[in-house]
Design a protein around this motif. Structure first.
Motif, PDB file in Angstrom:
ATOM      1  N   LYS A 184       1.163  -1.381  -0.485  1.00 34.53           N
ATOM      2  CA  LYS A 184       0.153  -0.018  -0.169  1.00 34.53           C
ATOM      3  C   LYS A 184       0.994   1.172  -0.201  1.00 34.53           C
ATOM      4  O   LYS A 184       0.779   2.581   0.525  1.00 34.53           O
ATOM      5  CB  LYS A 184      -0.942   0.054   1.534  1.00 34.53           C
ATOM      6  N   ASP A 185       2.148   1.344  -1.251  1.00 33.30           N
ATOM      7  CA  ASP A 185       2.569   2.454  -1.196  1.00 33.30           C
ATOM      8  C   ASP A 185       3.118   2.835  -0.021  1.00 33.30           C
ATOM      9  O   ASP A 185       3.888   3.984   0.625  1.00 33.30           O
ATOM     10  CB  ASP A 185       2.108   4.186  -1.950  1.00 33.30           C
ATOM     11  N   GLN A 186       3.725   1.708   0.742  1.00 37.21           N
ATOM     12  CA  GLN A 186       5.488   1.846   1.551  1.00 37.21           C
ATOM     13  C   GLN A 186       5.710   0.640   1.947  1.00 37.21           C
ATOM     14  O   GLN A 186       5.650  -0.274   1.135  1.00 37.21           O
ATOM     15  CB  GLN A 186       4.511   1.650   3.411  1.00 37.21           C
ATOM     16  N   VAL A 187       7.444   1.406   2.319  1.00 37.94           N
ATOM     17  CA  VAL A 187       8.382   0.110   1.890  1.00 37.94           C
ATOM     18  C   VAL A 187       9.028   0.195   2.639  1.00 37.94           C
ATOM     19  O   VAL A 187       8.832   0.690   3.912  1.00 37.94           O
ATOM     20  CB  VAL A 187       9.340   1.283   1.012  1.00 37.94           C
ATOM     21  N   MET A 188       9.061  -1.403   3.484  1.00 41.80           N
ATOM     22  CA  MET A 188      10.316  -1.692   3.899  1.00 41.80           C
ATOM     23  C   MET A 188      11.415  -2.747   3.679  1.00 41.80           C
ATOM     24  O   MET A 188      11.483  -3.030   2.708  1.00 41.80           O
ATOM     25  CB  MET A 188       9.486  -2.702   5.083  1.00 41.80           C
ATOM     26  N   ILE A 189      12.589  -2.909   4.601  1.00 40.89           N
ATOM     27  CA  ILE A 189      13.464  -3.392   3.582  1.00 40.89           C
ATOM     28  C   ILE A 189      13.736  -5.155   4.618  1.00 40.89           C
ATOM     29  O   ILE A 189      13.497  -5.129   5.895  1.00 40.89           O
ATOM     30  CB  ILE A 189      14.764  -2.894   4.520  1.00 40.89           C
ATOM     31  N   SER A 190      13.879  -5.610   4.233  1.00 45.40           N
ATOM     32  CA  SER A 190      14.743  -6.860   5.143  1.00 45.40           C
ATOM     33  C   SER A 190      15.871  -7.645   4.161  1.00 45.40           C
ATOM     34  O   SER A 190      16.420  -7.340   3.126  1.00 45.40           O
ATOM     35  CB  SER A 190      13.510  -8.412   3.991  1.00 45.40           C
ATOM     36  N   LEU A 191      16.336  -7.377   5.140  1.00 42.60           N
ATOM     37  CA  LEU A 191      17.629  -8.169   5.343  1.00 42.60           C
ATOM     38  C   LEU A 191      18.162  -9.656   5.501  1.00 42.60           C
ATOM     39  O   LEU A 191      18.131  -9.324   7.375  1.00 42.60           O
ATOM     40  CB  LEU A 191      18.445  -6.690   6.004  1.00 42.60           C
ATOM     41  N   ASP A 192      19.171 -10.275   5.270  1.00 45.49           N
ATOM     42  CA  ASP A 192      19.354 -11.566   5.296  1.00 45.49           C
ATOM     43  C   ASP A 192      20.108 -11.174   6.349  1.00 45.49           C
ATOM     44  O   ASP A 192      21.652 -10.916   5.576  1.00 45.49           O
ATOM     45  CB  ASP A 192      19.201 -13.174   4.924  1.00 45.49           C
ATOM     46  N   MET A 193      20.635 -11.462   7.530  1.00 46.00           N
ATOM     47  CA  MET A 193      22.201 -11.616   8.387  1.00 46.00           C
ATOM     48  C   MET A 193      22.801 -12.038   8.652  1.00 46.00           C
ATOM     49  O   MET A 193      23.630 -12.678   8.374  1.00 46.00           O
ATOM     50  CB  MET A 193      21.553 -11.014   9.613  1.00 46.00           C
ATOM     51  N   LYS A 194      22.528 -13.604   8.766  1.00 43.41           N
ATOM     52  CA  LYS A 194      22.938 -14.441   9.091  1.00 43.41           C
ATOM     53  C   LYS A 194      22.456 -16.228   9.655  1.00 43.41           C
ATOM     54  O   LYS A 194      20.793 -15.966   9.918  1.00 43.41           O
ATOM     55  CB  LYS A 194      23.857 -14.604  10.782  1.00 43.41           C
ATOM     56  N   GLU A 195      22.958 -17.276   8.880  1.00 50.45           N
ATOM     57  CA  GLU A 195      22.445 -18.039   9.060  1.00 50.45           C
ATOM     58  C   GLU A 195      23.288 -19.550   9.173  1.00 50.45           C
ATOM     59  O   GLU A 195      24.171 -19.343   8.589  1.00 50.45           O
ATOM     60  CB  GLU A 195      21.741 -18.606   7.454  1.00 50.45           C
ATOM     61  N   VAL A 196      22.885 -20.349  10.729  1.00 48.50           N
ATOM     62  CA  VAL A 196      23.416 -21.438  11.010  1.00 48.50           C
ATOM     63  C   VAL A 196      23.154 -22.489  10.238  1.00 48.50           C
ATOM     64  O   VAL A 196      21.828 -22.923  10.720  1.00 48.50           O
ATOM     65  CB  VAL A 196      23.922 -21.507  12.064  1.00 48.50           C
ATOM     66  N   GLU A 197      23.320 -23.316   9.085  1.00 49.54           N
ATOM     67  CA  GLU A 197      22.758 -24.330   8.232  1.00 49.54           C
ATOM     68  C   GLU A 197      21.754 -25.602   8.625  1.00 49.54           C
ATOM     69  O   GLU A 197      22.866 -25.621   9.832  1.00 49.54           O
ATOM     70  CB  GLU A 197      23.911 -24.760   7.660  1.00 49.54           C
ATOM     71  N   GLY A 198      20.598 -25.011   8.745  1.00 47.05           N
ATOM     72  CA  GLY A 198      20.040 -26.811  10.218  1.00 47.05           C
ATOM     73  C   GLY A 198      19.803 -25.814  11.039  1.00 47.05           C
ATOM     74  O   GLY A 198      18.629 -26.553  12.150  1.00 47.05           O
ATOM     75  N   GLU A 199      20.160 -25.026  12.373  1.00 51.14           N
ATOM     76  CA  GLU A 199      19.457 -24.668  12.822  1.00 51.14           C
ATOM     77  C   GLU A 199      18.709 -23.133  12.697  1.00 51.14           C
ATOM     78  O   GLU A 199      17.627 -22.941  13.667  1.00 51.14           O
ATOM     79  CB  GLU A 199      21.091 -24.286  14.024  1.00 51.14           C
ATOM     80  N   MET A 225      14.442 -14.104  14.839  1.00 51.35           N
ATOM     81  CA  MET A 225      14.845 -14.881  14.281  1.00 51.35           C
ATOM     82  C   MET A 225      14.371 -16.575  14.397  1.00 51.35           C
ATOM     83  O   MET A 225      13.546 -16.973  15.332  1.00 51.35           O
ATOM     84  CB  MET A 225      16.262 -15.465  16.129  1.00 51.35           C
ATOM     85  N   GLU A 226      15.017 -16.860  13.730  1.00 50.50           N
ATOM     86  CA  GLU A 226      13.517 -17.925  12.817  1.00 50.50           C
ATOM     87  C   GLU A 226      14.575 -19.699  13.486  1.00 50.50           C
ATOM     88  O   GLU A 226      15.817 -19.649  12.822  1.00 50.50           O
ATOM     89  CB  GLU A 226      13.228 -18.167  12.087  1.00 50.50           C
ATOM     90  N   SER A 236      21.890  -6.018  21.397  1.00 46.78           N
ATOM     91  CA  SER A 236      22.392  -4.877  19.841  1.00 46.78           C
ATOM     92  C   SER A 236      23.333  -6.032  19.030  1.00 46.78           C
ATOM     93  O   SER A 236      23.802  -5.812  18.067  1.00 46.78           O
ATOM     94  CB  SER A 236      23.039  -4.247  19.950  1.00 46.78           C
ATOM     95  N   MET A 237      23.784  -6.911  19.427  1.00 45.41           N
ATOM     96  CA  MET A 237      24.595  -8.204  18.236  1.00 45.41           C
ATOM     97  C   MET A 237      23.651  -9.718  18.641  1.00 45.41           C
ATOM     98  O   MET A 237      23.656 -10.009  19.106  1.00 45.41           O
ATOM     99  CB  MET A 237      26.297  -8.229  19.036  1.00 45.41           C
ATOM    100  N   VAL A 238      24.410 -10.227  17.562  1.00 43.22           N
ATOM    101  CA  VAL A 238      23.516 -11.381  17.432  1.00 43.22           C
ATOM    102  C   VAL A 238      24.479 -12.531  18.461  1.00 43.22           C
ATOM    103  O   VAL A 238      23.481 -13.823  18.311  1.00 43.22           O
ATOM    104  CB  VAL A 238      24.115 -12.215  15.815  1.00 43.22           C
TER     105      VAL A 238
END
Length: 166
Positions: A41-56, A104-105, A140-142
């Motif tokens: 709806k004319d609004q913008v957001m950013i999605s930034l993939d930061m870190k992935e630990v495979e399978g976790e 965090m997924e 504030s940090m991973v």
């Protein structure tokens, strides 16, 4: 991006040019290094993939939605190519200002937990699990988020088990 808009007097990118980008490429436009822009709806957001630990687990920062012209102003965009100059540091600053959440997924739990800074407190929540917690310091940090997940593993698992009982 195939369009280069040159503007005089250091003018910011016209809103219509940003919206045209979405018109051409769809409501979600992916850029390099895990950065994507989403339009709603004319609004913008950013999605930034930061870190992935495979399978976790994996971390993603999601900024709050902003009106297109506010988005252009916040990131001082003068060209469409300027979007590619938005880096993880700029997105982290948005999180630290309380205008984004870090999600965090956790794959094993099939759940996502979000961290958001509000008045010096870190809120931790999961809408899908009806989970809420407050940490009375700024995460504030991973490693801070990883430590939270490790120390609260039992509570997170309990919330996951209760998910299907609601």
């Amino acid at each position: 991006m195939d369009k280069l808009i040159k503007l005089t007097n250091n003018a910011l990118l016209p809103k219509i040019v940003l919206l045209d980008l979405f018109e051409q490429h769809g409501r979600s436009v992916k850029f390099k290094d895990g950065l994507s822009l989403d339009l709603y709806k004319d609004q913008v957001m950013i999605s930034l993939d930061m870190k992935e630990v495979e399978g976790e687990y994996k971390f993603t920062i999601l900024t709050d939605y902003l009106a297109a012209d506010q988005f252009i102003g916040r990131y001082e965009l003068k060209t469409i190519e300027g979007i590619e100059q938005i880096n993880s540091a700029a997105v982290w600053l948005t999180y630290l200002a309380g205008n984004a959440c870090l999600c965090m997924e956790i794959f094993e739990l099939e759940a996502e937990f979000c961290f958001r800074l509000v008045n010096g407190i870190t809120m931790v929540y999961s809408r899908e699990l009806h989970y809420y917690d407050e940490v009375y310091k700024i995460l504030s940090m991973v490693p801070h988020f990883e430590k939270y997940a490790e120390e609260n593993r039992g509570r997170l698992e309990f919330a996951t088990e209760r998910r299907w009982k609601w």
